[in-house]
Design an enzyme around this catalytic site. Sequence first.
Site, PDB file in Angstrom:
ATOM      1  CG  HIS A  20       8.471  66.210  47.698  1.00 27.66           C
ATOM      2  ND1 HIS A  20       7.581  65.179  47.536  1.00 27.66           N
ATOM      3  CD2 HIS A  20       8.281  67.043  46.641  1.00 27.66           C
ATOM      4  CE1 HIS A  20       6.870  65.381  46.435  1.00 27.66           C
ATOM      5  NE2 HIS A  20       7.278  66.503  45.873  1.00 27.66           N
ATOM      6  CB  SER A  21      10.495  65.005  44.518  1.00 32.02           C
ATOM      7  OG  SER A  21      10.663  64.797  43.145  1.00 32.02           O
ATOM      8  CE1 TYR A  22      17.900  65.013  41.050  1.00 34.02           C
ATOM      9  CE2 TYR A  22      18.838  66.321  42.833  1.00 34.02           C
ATOM     10  CZ  TYR A  22      18.994  65.583  41.672  1.00 34.02           C
ATOM     11  OH  TYR A  22      20.255  65.411  41.132  1.00 34.02           O
TER      12      TYR A  22
ATOM     13  N   GLY B  67      14.988  63.401  48.179  1.00 31.59           N
ATOM     14  CA  GLY B  67      15.357  62.058  48.610  1.00 31.59           C
ATOM     15  C   GLY B  67      16.665  61.612  47.982  1.00 31.59           C
TER      16      GLY B  67
END
Length: 416
Positions: free
Chosen positions: A292-294, A296
């Site tokens: 998720h988010s960072y 990735g």
Amino acid sequence: MSISLSSLILLPIGISMAQIQQGGPDEKEKTTALKDLLSRIDLDELMKKDEPPLDFPDTLEGFEYAFNEKGQLRHIKTGEPFVFNYREDLHRWNQKRYEALGEIITKYVYELLEKDCNLKKISIPVDATESEPKSFIFMSEDALTNPQKLMVLIHGSGVVRAGQWARRLIINEDLDSGTQIPFIKRAVDEGYGVIVLNPNENYIEVEKPKIHVQSSSDSSDEPAEKRERKDKVSKETKKRRDFYEKYRNPQREKEMMQLYIRENGSPEEHAIYVWDHFIAQSAAENVFFVAHSYGGLAFVELMIQREADVKSKVTAVALTDSVHNVWHQEAGKTIREWMRENCCNWVSSSEPLDTSVESMLPDCPRVSAGTDRHELTSWKSFPSIFKFFTEASEAKTSSLKPALTRRSHRIKHEEL
């Protein structure tokens, strides 16, 4: 007639200024010091003087909150959701209270990972000495021995820790939407081993030691009169600084320093470390990532650093509103091509779940997570992610079948 706190504080300073201006040239130093003080004083900071102590409970019960049967945080007596503005006009105090509750939530989720999900807490670095800073991850019993499937979960940046997607969701909505627990439980039910990363646990905080600087005036060859003048100036400077600090930081919060954890000083370092020491050593034929988010971005960095290994072991990657950028991270052409075939990014969008979303970047397909709220993208795309993994696993199996058949025919021919 009402008089504000700031007026009461500034009134004596104004009187002092007037008195100094009536004085002679020898008062210039004091005038300069007071002007400097006035230029730096922030009235919002002055209001801290009226704050209650930053002394909060260290348990949910102490806060008078508990999670109900639906996983919602509710007040024990009123049944109401969490209230941020517990004290009106004291935003800083309310924020500190929220952060204190957040730390309790983090420990609560850790307990759920061990008790409800039956995960083991593994200390890292694996060869850490007794005295050095340490972090930890969570793993299922079969994480390294499961021959078929392994799922790896990576959250985003900020205050979240292992097992969480978003603290805000845990506090204001429920455990299902805010934690990774639904992913873990379903993964275990479907025969996956599980590893939960902890990429934001990069350092420990300790109180900064107080450094006492001894005066060198005693051992100096300077004349006594000059030393006395220096000492006087030093004392006056300290007095002014203490006067300002009294209003700037009335709660006298401790000064802390950070001691970074070896080879885990950033989310990117952490992902590479866990890959090298755990994931790469696992028996699983198919490894799946949910990032998720960072998280990735951390996965893409892992791919850049361990491209061949990742390609040989990872079957599919589900990203949720990932903030990676293949251009800024300088991901090569072969990585971008692999991501197009093996990754999917569920992004925040008002479109229905799984609707294709256009992208300016030439990396992986982007589809709608069925929500325009960034923090909810993992939870809303939950069923689609497991379907994506199942299809990727089946596609890999079917693509291997012809090769296996040809190999078995060759063996039979050689035997004949």
